[in-house]
Design a protein around this motif. Structure first.
Motif, PDB file in Angstrom:
ATOM      1  N   GLY A   1      32.083  38.711  47.433  1.00  0.00           N
ATOM      2  CA  GLY A   1      32.709  37.602  47.835  1.00  0.00           C
ATOM      3  C   GLY A   1      33.162  36.907  49.236  1.00  0.00           C
ATOM      4  O   GLY A   1      32.838  37.564  50.229  1.00  0.00           O
ATOM      5  N   ALA A   2      33.567  35.501  49.158  1.00  0.00           N
ATOM      6  CA  ALA A   2      33.266  35.325  50.790  1.00  0.00           C
ATOM      7  C   ALA A   2      34.827  33.883  50.235  1.00  0.00           C
ATOM      8  O   ALA A   2      34.476  32.783  51.413  1.00  0.00           O
ATOM      9  CB  ALA A   2      32.241  34.437  51.026  1.00  0.00           C
ATOM     10  N   GLY A   3      35.369  33.941  49.305  1.00  0.00           N
ATOM     11  CA  GLY A   3      36.832  33.206  49.144  1.00  0.00           C
ATOM     12  C   GLY A   3      38.088  34.020  50.278  1.00  0.00           C
ATOM     13  O   GLY A   3      37.995  34.684  51.274  1.00  0.00           O
ATOM     14  N   GLY A   4      38.408  33.361  50.002  1.00  0.00           N
ATOM     15  CA  GLY A   4      39.905  33.725  51.106  1.00  0.00           C
ATOM     16  C   GLY A   4      40.447  35.391  50.789  1.00  0.00           C
ATOM     17  O   GLY A   4      40.343  35.883  51.767  1.00  0.00           O
ATOM     18  N   ALA A   5      40.475  36.133  49.579  1.00  0.00           N
ATOM     19  CA  ALA A   5      40.658  37.276  49.802  1.00  0.00           C
ATOM     20  C   ALA A   5      40.071  38.230  51.032  1.00  0.00           C
ATOM     21  O   ALA A   5      39.821  38.643  51.205  1.00  0.00           O
ATOM     22  CB  ALA A   5      40.633  37.795  48.223  1.00  0.00           C
TER      23      ALA A   5
ATOM     24  N   LYS B   1      27.909  30.111  51.487  1.00  0.00           N
ATOM     25  CA  LYS B   1      29.342  30.003  51.677  1.00  0.00           C
ATOM     26  C   LYS B   1      29.954  31.147  52.100  1.00  0.00           C
ATOM     27  O   LYS B   1      30.922  31.148  53.625  1.00  0.00           O
ATOM     28  CB  LYS B   1      30.114  30.541  50.620  1.00  0.00           C
TER      29      LYS B   1
ATOM     30  N   GLU C   1      31.962  39.531  33.756  1.00  0.00           N
ATOM     31  CA  GLU C   1      30.430  39.674  34.250  1.00  0.00           C
ATOM     32  C   GLU C   1      29.921  40.221  34.691  1.00  0.00           C
ATOM     33  O   GLU C   1      31.012  40.014  36.638  1.00  0.00           O
ATOM     34  CB  GLU C   1      30.243  37.840  33.747  1.00  0.00           C
TER      35      GLU C   1
ATOM     36  N   THR D   1      35.783  39.358  44.709  1.00  0.00           N
ATOM     37  CA  THR D   1      35.262  38.221  44.060  1.00  0.00           C
ATOM     38  C   THR D   1      36.667  37.834  43.228  1.00  0.00           C
ATOM     39  O   THR D   1      36.950  39.285  42.465  1.00  0.00           O
ATOM     40  CB  THR D   1      33.906  38.042  43.314  1.00  0.00           C
ATOM     41  N   ALA D   2      36.397  36.886  42.125  1.00  0.00           N
ATOM     42  CA  ALA D   2      37.087  36.384  41.100  1.00  0.00           C
ATOM     43  C   ALA D   2      36.171  37.186  39.958  1.00  0.00           C
ATOM     44  O   ALA D   2      36.928  36.990  38.879  1.00  0.00           O
ATOM     45  CB  ALA D   2      37.272  35.190  40.937  1.00  0.00           C
TER      46      ALA D   2
ATOM     47  N   ASN E   1      27.062  36.940  48.969  1.00  0.00           N
ATOM     48  CA  ASN E   1      27.705  36.071  48.073  1.00  0.00           C
ATOM     49  C   ASN E   1      27.198  34.857  46.897  1.00  0.00           C
ATOM     50  O   ASN E   1      25.941  35.448  47.327  1.00  0.00           O
ATOM     51  CB  ASN E   1      28.936  35.214  48.506  1.00  0.00           C
ATOM     52  N   ARG E   2      27.629  34.685  45.771  1.00  0.00           N
ATOM     53  CA  ARG E   2      26.354  34.793  45.345  1.00  0.00           C
ATOM     54  C   ARG E   2      26.253  33.244  45.463  1.00  0.00           C
ATOM     55  O   ARG E   2      25.219  32.761  45.656  1.00  0.00           O
ATOM     56  CB  ARG E   2      27.674  34.347  43.846  1.00  0.00           C
ATOM     57  N   SER E   3      27.659  32.339  46.593  1.00  0.00           N
ATOM     58  CA  SER E   3      27.063  30.618  47.198  1.00  0.00           C
ATOM     59  C   SER E   3      26.356  31.265  48.953  1.00  0.00           C
ATOM     60  O   SER E   3      27.758  32.032  49.017  1.00  0.00           O
ATOM     61  CB  SER E   3      27.980  29.882  46.936  1.00  0.00           C
TER      62      SER E   3
END
Ligand code: ATR
Length: 277
Positions: A126-130, A155, A201, A194-195, A150-152
């Motif tokens: 994951g590459a978001g805020g978390a 990012k 999934e 990640t979320a 990350n999926r993207s």
């Protein structure tokens, strides 16, 4: 009595009021800690009203962690690096912001779970805020490598570039997509930031990411064996943990920052833990 709260939207599910009540009881501190649901467009006004009523500090949860940084007069270095704050303190008309999520994670890994990070290979999914909030404290623990997948991919690359621009993790930090993990040596720690865990999934992780030495860590808590932990176990991870310890450790950091006393986290983690089955 000094007043504190967690602010978020939604916030009804938060365990923070219980955790801080247990800390207050154990340390003999007289304080009240509640949960406040702010309207999505009303974070600053809700914080203003809490301060006007004498509030001393807030924990900040989704979706207000970025706004909390912008609201504060003083932002700690780690909150600036994380791009988000999860704790505010109000003293004499000034608001200070800090972020204890990443240090809470590292403390949970190293102290509670006995997982060394120095010299180890760490994978952050994951590459978001978390994910962003975890990277600086993870790098400070001296790992051999921290890979952000990350999926993207763009990012993940942007996140790694942003940290490297701040002088962090130059040769230790790398970004890639999930498929690029194929053929890499297994990781000692794999952290799900990640979320996707909430959706159900599985992440498209190649075999070989997990090994019997691997600790698979899901940042979510209270959901038992999440789809990510199930996937990790099936792929051969030797140990599994959810994010309850991270939650309790960041709460203890906030409590110590506000009150000058660090509570013992172990009895609280033991009381709130849900079995990973
Ligand atoms: P947060 O602040 O909680 O980290 P976010 O910034 O919205 O939330 O980031 C969500 C993360 O979960 C991202 O890394 C996202 O991947 P993308 O950047 O590629 O969108 C990841 N995520 C969400 N749903 C996912 C899914 N179904 N499969 C894989 N990754 C997912």
């Amino acid at each position: 009595m000094d007043r504190y709260a967690v602010i978020g939207h939604p916030v009804g599910h938060s365990k923070s009021p219980l955790i801080h009540a247990l800390f207050a009881q154990a340390t003999g501190q007289a304080l009240a800690y509640t949960a406040i649901e702010a309207p999505l467009d009303g974070f600053a006004a809700t914080v203003d009203a809490f301060r006007a009523a004498g509030g001393r500090g807030l924990n900040v949860t989704l979706p207000f962690k970025l706004e909390a940084c912008a609201y504060a007069d003083e932002v700690s270095e780690r909150a600036r690096v994380a791009g988000a704050a999860n704790a505010l303190a109000f003293d004499g008309g000034r608001c200070r912001a800090d972020n204890f999520d990443g240090v809470g994670l590292v403390r949970d890994l190293q102290v509670n779970l006995g997982q060394p990070l120095a010299g180890r290979r760490v994978l952050v999914l994951g590459a978001g805020g978390a994910a962003r909030g975890a990277l600086q404290p993870l790098l400070q623990a001296g790992p051999d490598a921290v890979v952000v997948a990350n999926r993207s991919v763009a990012k993940a690359e942007a996140l790694v570039a942003a940290l490297q621009a701040l002088g962090l993790g130059r040769e230790k930090l790398a970004a890639c997509g999930y498929a690029d993990l194929a053929g890499q040596p297994p990781f000692d720690v794999v952290i799900n930031a990640t979320a996707a865990s909430l959706g159900g999934e599985p992440l498209p992780l190649p075999s070989g990411v997990f090994a019997p030495v691997t600790l698979a860590y899901d940042m979510v808590y209270g959901q038992g064996l999440t789809p990510f932990l199930r996937q990790a176990r099936a792929a051969g991870a030797g140990r599994l943990a959810d994010g309850l310890g991270m939650l309790v450790e960041q709460a203890a950091e906030s409590f110590a920052w506000w009150r000058g006393v660090r509570p013992d986290t172990r009895p609280v983690i033991e009381r709130l833990a849900t079995p990973l089955t």
